[in-house]
Design a protein around this motif. Sequence first.
Motif, short mmCIF file in Angstrom:
data_model
loop_
_atom_site.label_atom_id
_atom_site.label_comp_id
_atom_site.label_asym_id
_atom_site.label_seq_id
_atom_site.Cartn_x
_atom_site.Cartn_y
_atom_site.Cartn_z
N THR A 99 0.84 -1.20 0.00
CA THR A 99 0.00 0.00 0.00
C THR A 99 0.88 1.24 0.00
N ALA A 100 0.40 2.29 -0.66
CA ALA A 100 1.16 3.54 -0.75
C ALA A 100 0.78 4.51 0.37
N ILE A 101 -0.12 4.11 1.26
CA ILE A 101 -0.46 4.96 2.40
C ILE A 101 0.53 4.72 3.52
N GLY A 102 1.17 5.79 3.98
CA GLY A 102 2.15 5.66 5.05
C GLY A 102 1.51 5.69 6.42
N GLN A 103 0.53 6.57 6.59
CA GLN A 103 -0.16 6.66 7.88
C GLN A 103 -1.47 7.39 7.70
N VAL A 160 -9.53 13.95 9.92
CA VAL A 160 -8.74 12.84 9.38
C VAL A 160 -7.66 13.42 8.47
N GLU A 161 -6.45 12.88 8.59
CA GLU A 161 -5.36 13.26 7.71
C GLU A 161 -4.74 11.98 7.15
N GLN A 187 5.99 10.67 2.24
CA GLN A 187 5.61 12.09 2.23
C GLN A 187 5.53 12.60 3.67
N ARG A 188 5.73 13.92 3.84
CA ARG A 188 5.64 14.50 5.17
C ARG A 188 4.29 15.18 5.40
#
Length: 372
Positions: A191-195, A210-211, A217-218
């Motif tokens: 998955t490309a979602i880090g958090q 929600v973020e 990415q930062r």
Amino acid sequence: MVVPLAVVRDARRRRWTVVAMVTAALLTAPLVVAALRPSGPPRDPAALRELVLRSGTVPYQGYAHSTGALALPDLPDLGDVAKLFATTTTMHAWYAGPVRSRVAVLTVTGEQDLYRMPDADYTWDYGTRTLTELTGTPALRLPRASDLLPPDLARWLLNATPGDRLDALPGRNVAGVAASGLRVVPADPDTAIGQADLWADPATGLPVRVEVTARGQRAPGLVSTFDAVEETAPVIATPDLAPGASFTLTTAPDLSRALRALGSARLPPVLHGRPARASGLDGVALYGPGLAAFAVVRVPPEVAGSVADAAATAGGAKSALTAGSVVVLSIPPLSLAVVQPHEGGRGYLLAGLVTPEVLRAAAGELAQRSGR
């Protein structure tokens, strides 16, 4: 008496200094007040996760906005879907329960409403003065603005990440709610979602902000937050037809119709090592679990060609496959791919919150399969 010019200038300078200080104080007062509002208490992240997942019956009404930084190309036949994830969408929401709600998307020229009622869904277009009743429930529909409200987005993310790492976040005050925070870190490397960070009312579990941040990415690429919210039950009635307005009856749009999917040939049962999940639609399949899932839609060659052109114009990379070609576009955390096989008379669209390598590998398998 003659007043020296320097004295007059000093007096004017002091007067304007006072004006500037008062103006600055007025402008910064809301920020100071917001900073002084209490934040939510720390909560056990697992307990907060469960509370959020059970918050679907918590009523609320308020204003919210979502801001996306995903520069998606204008894909044919997908209407305003790309804008949802690339711009700011302002919404007024009334939520009495899972089958009784209203969301108005506010624009400079009016609003577009979606009513969800026990008997059917309705849309009201202020600009065209058209009330539409949507019949049926599509098995896989296109994203819509209400999906990006903090409660809906938060619950979708948590349902897609069972068993993933949870961290507690410092509390925040969001729209007057002293909210507790939670971070989800997906474990699947595909998955490309880090958090995903979210804040919720620690008493009711209602998510208020929600973020979503892509891997590597930062800054978050998608933020959804309430600007004002009350946890009270609104009164929502089936919309009446306004004088002079028109009424239409149609089936709810789904992904298959929007992309003119071909249902005459079967999609592979396994792709890139991931078994297919039934989508309920001909010509459409989902592969993989949770946030690492991706969708495959089989489309006519002209649709594949127009989407490939749009993706290439937006910066997508075209490469040759053993039995065709593929254009892959990465807009973290979203990846898109368009497969154009040499043979078979069809194309494939792939999309998901996965790394581009996942879609490129799946594209190669699809192209080879089309030649058989």
